[in-house]
Design a protein around this motif. Structure first.
Motif, mmCIF file in Angstrom:
data_model
loop_
_atom_site.group_PDB
_atom_site.id
_atom_site.type_symbol
_atom_site.label_atom_id
_atom_site.label_comp_id
_atom_site.label_asym_id
_atom_site.label_seq_id
_atom_site.Cartn_x
_atom_site.Cartn_y
_atom_site.Cartn_z
ATOM 1 N N VAL A 1 0.864 -1.180 0.000
ATOM 2 C CA VAL A 1 0.000 0.000 0.000
ATOM 3 C C VAL A 1 0.894 1.222 0.000
ATOM 4 N N VAL A 2 0.617 2.141 -0.926
ATOM 5 C CA VAL A 2 1.308 3.432 -0.955
ATOM 6 C C VAL A 2 0.265 4.514 -0.719
ATOM 7 N N ALA A 3 0.522 5.371 0.255
ATOM 8 C CA ALA A 3 -0.413 6.448 0.582
ATOM 9 C C ALA A 3 0.324 7.780 0.573
ATOM 10 N N ALA A 4 -0.387 8.817 0.152
ATOM 11 C CA ALA A 4 0.159 10.172 0.148
ATOM 12 C C ALA A 4 -0.737 11.065 0.986
ATOM 13 N N VAL A 5 -0.116 11.838 1.869
ATOM 14 C CA VAL A 5 -0.860 12.753 2.733
ATOM 15 C C VAL A 5 -0.451 14.176 2.377
ATOM 16 N N ASP A 6 -1.424 14.959 1.880
ATOM 17 C CA ASP A 6 -1.209 16.373 1.575
ATOM 18 C C ASP A 6 -1.935 17.204 2.624
ATOM 19 N N ARG A 7 -1.186 17.968 3.403
ATOM 20 C CA ARG A 7 -1.776 18.737 4.500
ATOM 21 C C ARG A 7 -2.299 20.079 4.001
ATOM 22 N N ASP A 8 -3.346 20.532 4.665
ATOM 23 C CA ASP A 8 -3.861 21.876 4.417
ATOM 24 C C ASP A 8 -4.326 22.452 5.743
ATOM 25 N N ALA A 9 -4.890 23.644 5.719
ATOM 26 C CA ALA A 9 -5.256 24.339 6.955
ATOM 27 C C ALA A 9 -6.371 23.631 7.707
ATOM 28 N N ASP A 10 -7.216 22.871 7.003
ATOM 29 C CA ASP A 10 -8.354 22.220 7.642
ATOM 30 C C ASP A 10 -8.064 20.790 8.081
ATOM 31 N N GLY A 11 -6.970 20.253 7.643
ATOM 32 C CA GLY A 11 -6.645 18.858 7.957
ATOM 33 C C GLY A 11 -5.677 18.325 6.931
ATOM 34 N N ALA A 12 -6.116 17.342 6.156
ATOM 35 C CA ALA A 12 -5.257 16.765 5.134
ATOM 36 C C ALA A 12 -6.124 15.967 4.168
ATOM 37 N N VAL A 13 -5.524 15.649 3.044
ATOM 38 C CA VAL A 13 -6.162 14.785 2.058
ATOM 39 C C VAL A 13 -5.308 13.532 1.933
ATOM 40 N N LEU A 14 -5.956 12.383 2.049
ATOM 41 C CA LEU A 14 -5.266 11.105 1.914
ATOM 42 C C LEU A 14 -5.568 10.520 0.548
ATOM 43 N N ARG A 15 -4.511 10.164 -0.181
ATOM 44 C CA ARG A 15 -4.642 9.425 -1.437
ATOM 45 C C ARG A 15 -3.863 8.118 -1.278
ATOM 46 N N TRP A 16 -4.443 7.028 -1.727
ATOM 47 C CA TRP A 16 -3.730 5.760 -1.584
ATOM 48 C C TRP A 16 -4.092 4.806 -2.715
ATOM 49 N N SER A 17 -3.207 3.848 -2.926
ATOM 50 C CA SER A 17 -3.432 2.787 -3.894
ATOM 51 C C SER A 17 -2.942 1.484 -3.275
ATOM 52 N N ASN A 18 -3.670 0.417 -3.534
ATOM 53 C CA ASN A 18 -3.407 -0.845 -2.839
ATOM 54 C C ASN A 18 -3.169 -1.957 -3.857
#
Length: 357
Positions: A222-239
């Motif tokens: 599993v590879v996941a990417a976490v992009d942070r922003d002021a409200d939290g973050a966005v998680l993108r992943w592929s399995n």
């Protein structure tokens, strides 16, 4: 001790006088020698006991017509006792030799396992730090294997600020699997740096590279990417055929990020791979793990997933490292497959990264 007993018996016979015989007690020295000394010493004490019995018999006048039968039986008893003592001594020495061999084998095995575990941990490297995210990693080797294998975790930050999280498992539980794991881990890092962080693209490229290099192995990851922003973050992943990550929300509740299964690496390069996406809020926790955590002999995999969700939710509110430790403690210290864990938690206040979308 056998010498002291022998001397005491002879002295006692001399003290009690010629009319009283304690020759029968001379069976004791060889028997005592058998408990602590070697075969030669046991035989020696048996001969000394026999000789002393003969001489005391002469002193006590035990060879007269009325007493010779009893004296012969005493001498025969000492002979039999010596033979039994030698046999017992031989068995004891064999047992002690075997125990020494087992101790040496156990020490050698322990040394090999300790070296193997150190090698595995050195291949995994130092625990990754991906501030401001809180992260914890754990590795538990399988109880019945050589303490090395293909499980790995990784976390690193790309130049643009995206945090990459990786959990994977190369097939095998031996040194070649560990070596392949180290290669795959390094290649995945390099590909992520070059492709800009799309998990699906990273997996697709890695699958093709493995084929081009002739590395014929099966890899779930599993590879996941976490992009942070002021409200939290966005998680993108592929399995790629790996157990689904577990997401624990800060407000309560856990869910498995299960999506339509996609093929493991090493089967069909060029297979379509998908990025999945969802928002993360401050305090949310993501747990990536290998299959050794949830697979049980004779039990459906869904039971393992249900156990994991319940166990993780039960430890809510505790520090991340303690939650991981308690999770592994429930396995009882013995697992049929290696276990690797990577847990990350968004801080309650998340600063936006430069260039965040």
């Amino acid at each position: 001790m056998p010498a002291a007993v022998l001397a005491a018996i002879v002295l006692a016979d001399l003290l009690v006088g010629r009319g009283q015989s304690v020759i029968g007690l001379l069976t004791m020295p060889p028997l005592l020698a058998a408990t602590a000394l070697g075969r030669r010493a046991t035989i020696g004490y048996g001969l000394l006991g026999f000789t002393a019995a003969v001489l005391i018999g002469l002193y006590d006048d035990q060879y007269s017509d009325a007493r010779v039968t009893a004296q012969t039986i005493r001498l025969l008893g000492i002979t039999v006792a010596t033979a039994l003592a030698v046999a017992a001594c031989t068995l004891r020495l064999r047992r002690e030799t075997r125990l020494a061999e087992l101790r040496a084998e156990a020490a050698a095995t322990e040394a090999v396992l300790a070296t193997a575990e150190s090698l595995q941990l050195s291949l995994l490297g130092d625990p990754p730090q991906v501030a401001p995210l809180e992260s914890t990693v754990r590795y538990l080797p399988a109880s019945r294997h050589a303490q090395v294998g293909g499980d790995w975790y990784d976390a690193f930050t790309l130049p643009e600020g995206t945090t990459m999280l990786v959990i994977g498992d190369v097939a095998g539980h031996d040194a070649p699997a560990a070596a392949t794991m180290a290669q795959v881990r390094g290649m995945l890092r390099a590909i992520a740096q070059a492709t800009g962080g799309s998990p699906a693209t990273v997996l697709d490229t890695l699958d093709q590279v493995l084929t081009d290099l002739g590395l014929h192995t099966l890899v779930t990851v599993v590879v996941a990417a976490v992009d942070r922003d002021a409200d939290g973050a966005v998680l993108r992943w592929s399995n790629a055929g790996h157990p689904p990550p577990l997401l624990a929300r800060a407000g309560g509740g856990v869910e498995l990020l299960a999506r339509t299964p996609e093929r493991v690496l090493g089967v069909a390069p060029g297979a379509h791979r998908t990025d999945h996406e969802l928002p993360l809020l401050p305090g949310d926790t993501l747990l990536l793990y290998t299959d050794g955590l949830v697979e049980r002999r004779g039990a459906p995999l869904d039971d393992g997933f249900a156990w994991l969700a319940g166990a993780w939710e039960a430890t809510g509110g505790e520090p991340l490292d303690r939650r991981c430790d308690e999770l592994l403690a429930e396995l009882g210290g013995r697992v049929d497959d290696d276990v690797a864990l990577l847990a990350v938690r968004l801080p309650t206040a998340v600063p936006a990264q430069p260039g965040a979308r």
